[in-house]
Design a protein around this motif. Structure first.
Motif, short mmCIF file in Angstrom:
data_model
loop_
_atom_site.label_atom_id
_atom_site.label_comp_id
_atom_site.label_asym_id
_atom_site.label_seq_id
_atom_site.Cartn_x
_atom_site.Cartn_y
_atom_site.Cartn_z
N GLU A 105 23.10 44.52 30.79
CA GLU A 105 23.58 45.52 29.64
C GLU A 105 24.99 45.73 29.64
O GLU A 105 25.69 44.87 29.05
CB GLU A 105 22.85 46.62 29.31
N TYR A 106 25.46 47.28 30.43
CA TYR A 106 26.88 47.29 30.64
C TYR A 106 28.12 46.10 31.36
O TYR A 106 28.93 46.69 30.68
CB TYR A 106 27.30 48.89 29.67
N GLY A 107 26.95 45.82 32.17
CA GLY A 107 28.57 45.57 33.14
C GLY A 107 28.39 44.01 33.01
O GLY A 107 27.98 42.89 31.40
N ARG A 108 29.34 43.36 33.71
CA ARG A 108 29.03 41.75 33.77
C ARG A 108 27.97 40.97 34.48
O ARG A 108 27.73 41.82 35.19
CB ARG A 108 31.26 41.50 34.40
N VAL A 109 27.90 39.63 33.71
CA VAL A 109 27.24 38.99 35.16
C VAL A 109 28.17 37.47 35.46
O VAL A 109 28.43 37.12 34.69
CB VAL A 109 26.33 38.29 33.48
N ILE A 110 27.74 37.41 37.37
CA ILE A 110 28.10 36.71 37.36
C ILE A 110 27.80 35.69 38.20
O ILE A 110 26.53 36.44 38.72
CB ILE A 110 29.33 37.30 38.49
N VAL A 111 27.51 34.61 37.32
CA VAL A 111 26.63 33.78 38.39
C VAL A 111 27.27 32.79 39.12
O VAL A 111 28.12 32.08 38.68
CB VAL A 111 25.70 32.45 37.24
N ALA A 112 27.07 32.16 40.60
CA ALA A 112 27.22 31.16 41.66
C ALA A 112 26.65 30.38 41.88
O ALA A 112 24.96 31.04 41.77
CB ALA A 112 28.13 32.49 42.59
N SER A 113 26.90 29.25 41.46
CA SER A 113 26.48 28.13 42.06
C SER A 113 27.26 27.67 42.39
O SER A 113 28.35 27.59 43.12
CB SER A 113 26.24 27.61 39.92
N PHE A 114 26.16 25.78 42.76
CA PHE A 114 27.39 25.21 42.50
C PHE A 114 28.31 24.39 42.24
O PHE A 114 28.02 24.20 40.85
CB PHE A 114 26.70 23.89 43.87
N VAL A 158 38.03 41.50 28.75
CA VAL A 158 37.07 41.74 28.02
C VAL A 158 36.42 42.69 28.23
O VAL A 158 36.44 42.75 29.59
CB VAL A 158 37.13 40.60 28.09
N PRO A 159 35.80 43.46 27.11
CA PRO A 159 34.96 44.52 28.11
C PRO A 159 34.15 44.15 28.49
O PRO A 159 33.27 42.60 28.40
CB PRO A 159 34.25 45.21 26.59
N HIS A 160 33.73 44.21 29.74
CA HIS A 160 32.34 44.10 30.88
C HIS A 160 31.70 42.83 30.70
O HIS A 160 30.78 42.11 30.17
CB HIS A 160 31.96 44.96 31.76
N GLU A 161 30.68 44.12 28.85
CA GLU A 161 30.10 43.52 27.82
C GLU A 161 29.07 42.88 27.90
O GLU A 161 28.43 42.13 26.79
CB GLU A 161 28.67 44.89 27.49
#
Ligand SMILES: [Zn+2]
Ligand SMILES: [Zn+2]
Length: 557
Positions: free
Chosen positions: A226-235, A292-295
């Protein structure tokens, strides 16, 4: 051990690394007067090797070859397969073969090392055979967590070998390109002498699920964010995962931003080769990340293993120059934790939660799937290839042993399965396989910034001692004519304990008195140094219980 020349009807396989660790994969194959290498990768060290960035295969074993080292073939672009190539090239001039993406990643490594200009890089195409001496190498496609991965069919005068590289049997691969079981079946009918197979998941029952299977798990997280950022950690090398995140971001109206040097380097390479459906110019430049807005933002970053200095580790510590974790952010760790990294990863996850993020990791949500074949996949492979002999590769000792058991359960006779470790030499010929040697395949430790400075086990044990207990430096002058101490000795310490200076001052006084009253003359500087070391060490131990490293410098004066 003497390197006997292989006779015309046998191949010798020597493992310079990769058996006993997941890393530093490097296999030397020799037949008649020729030799080739399969992969030349690095191992990432754990806390037992402070200050070491990389561990190389034991390339010294290539120094006394009686055969002619003709070429190196690379299965795919992961660091544990290509990372030691610059070190190989500094010692041997030879062509490097790989798929387009593997060569692009290899080239980036060689450029960093200033070796790209003179490198002889040769592109492999699936099913197109390359001849080097008496070896004929035919690459075939395999699915893995990086695109453009290969296995090799290697025809020799002794018979055919198959090396799977890192592989999985993905029946719905993201790029639609299946592991080439059809060709493997045809090779099986032709007759395969020995199969070298990836053992990484030999302790995982069943089949490895498709890379596509985690799409729903990731989509659920995006839907709930929803309103937050999505942060994906990968190799950074898991380009398939980057593609999945980019697709989901698009679907959920988020712009994608990459954080982490290796990601920013790898992505354009893969996009150039049309292996990714991402236009690098569509990505949000990092400098605009806070505008950029978090969402509307999805971030792909490095640091899934809590590597010091990586993007996610810095976010967790609140030390990232561009970004701060906020209430409502969702962090997905889309990678399994490499054994040995559990504690730092746990600490990092804790810090991220403390800063207000919701962290999805481990068993929480289906957000990661392995790129390696599980036990049932190995059984499928064996039934397709039907090799005479089986050699588990790519794994810790328990993986190799378990992989051997899978082959025996699948019907191979026990003496047809060779479970060996680094440094082992196998002789493989029609109807026979045997271990004919065991050399030491030492760890070669290096620091990225100082590629020519090798760090031996002796130096590492010194470093561990320094880290545990600090260092004490004793300086003293000796009047060699009178064979007595001249002036007062000095004792200084670093990394000892609070208020250590007072204790060291007392120790210096005591040392001065002891040497002055000692009837034994100080006639030899070296001998004086060991006496000083012994006296200071003993006293430190008695007064503090500590055993720091002691360096004594005794000069004539
Ligand atoms: Zn790999
Ligand atoms: Zn690997």
């Amino acid at each position: 051990m003497n390197h006997l020349k292989s006779n015309s009807h046998s191949v010798r396989a020597t493992f310079l690394g990769g058996l006993g660790d997941v890393g530093r994969n490097c296999l030397l194959l020799e037949c008649q007067n020729d030799a080739i290498l399969i992969d030349c990768g690095v191992l990432f060290p754990d806390e037992r090797a402070p200050g070491v960035d990389l561990i190389l295969p034991d390339l010294d074993l290539l120094d006394d070859l009686s055969t002619n080292l003709r070429a190196a073939f690379f299965t795919h672009g992961h660091e544990d397969h290509i990372g030691a190539a610059p070190y190989l090239l500094r010692r041997h001039e030879l062509p490097l073969y790989g798929s387009p993406l593997t060569l692009a990643l290899l080239n980036a490594r060689l450029e960093e090392a200033g070796l790209a200009k003179d490198a002889d890089m040769r592109r492999l195409r699936v099913h197109a055979t390359v001849r080097q001496g008496c070896f004929e190498v035919t690459p075939f496609h395999v699915c893995h967590s990086i695109p453009d991965a290969l296995g090799f069919a290697i025809r020799t005068p002794a018979g055919m070998l198959i090396h799977t590289g890192d592989y999985m049997l993905d029946n719905r691969p993201l790029d639609g390109n299946l592991t080439d079981l059809q060709m493997l079946g045809e090779l099986g009918s032709e007759g395969v002498l020995a199969l070298f197979a990836d053992s990484t998941n030999a302790d995982v029952p069943g089949h490895t699920p498709s890379q596509k299977s985690i799409y729903d798990g990731l989509a659920k997280v995006f839907a709930q964010a929803e309103y937050g950022r999505v942060i994906v950690a990968s190799f950074a090398s898991n380009l398939a995962r980057v593609q999945q995140i980019a697709d989901l971001a698009h679907q959920y109206g988020r712009r994608v931003c990459l954080l982490g040097r290796s990601l920013e380097r790898n992505l354009p390479l893969a996009a150039d080769l049309a292996l990714l459906d991402i236009d690098p110019t569509d990505l949000l430049p990092t400098r605009l990340i806070d505008q950029v807005p978090h969402e509307e933002l999805a971030i792909v970053c490095t640091g899934s293993q809590a590597e010091p200095g990586s993007a996610l580790a810095r976010l967790a510590e609140g030390r990232h120059p561009l970004l701060e974790i906020d209430q409502g952010d969702t962090v997905i760790i889309s990678a399994s934790t490499v054994p040995g990294n559990e504690r730092p990863v746990q600490r990092m996850v804790g810090e991220l939660f403390r800063r207000g993020a919701n962290v999805i990791f481990g068993q929480l949500g289906d957000v990661h799937v392995s790129g390696h074949a599980a036990r049932e996949d190995t059984r499928t492979l064996l039934s397709v290839v039907r090799p005479q002999f089986f050699v588990p590769v790519h794994g810790s000792h328990h993986h190799l042993a378990l992989q051997g058991q899978v082959a025996i359960e699948a019907g191979l006779p026990e003496d047809a399965v060779m479970v060996v470790g680094d440094g082992a030499a196998l002789e493989i010929g029609p109807d026979r396989i045997a271990q004919v040697g065991q050399r030491q395949a030492r760890y070669i430790h290096v620091n990225r910034g100082a590629p020519r400075a090798f760090i031996s086990e002796r130096i590492l044990s010194q470093r561990r001692q320094l880290a545990r207990a600090g260092i004490v430096v004793v300086t003293a002058r000796v009047d060699l004519r009178r064979e007595r101490l001249a002036g007062k000795p000095q004792v200084r310490g670093v990394g000892l304990f609070d208020e250590a200076d007072d204790v060291l001052a007392d120790i210096a006084d005591e040392l001065g008195q002891r040497l002055a009253s000692d009837p034994e003359p100080l006639a030899d500087l070296e001998e004086a140094e060991s006496r000083v070391k012994m006296l200071v060490g003993r006293q430190l131990k008695a007064e503090t219980g500590l055993r720091p490293r002691i360096v004594a410098i005794v000069t004539a004066g």
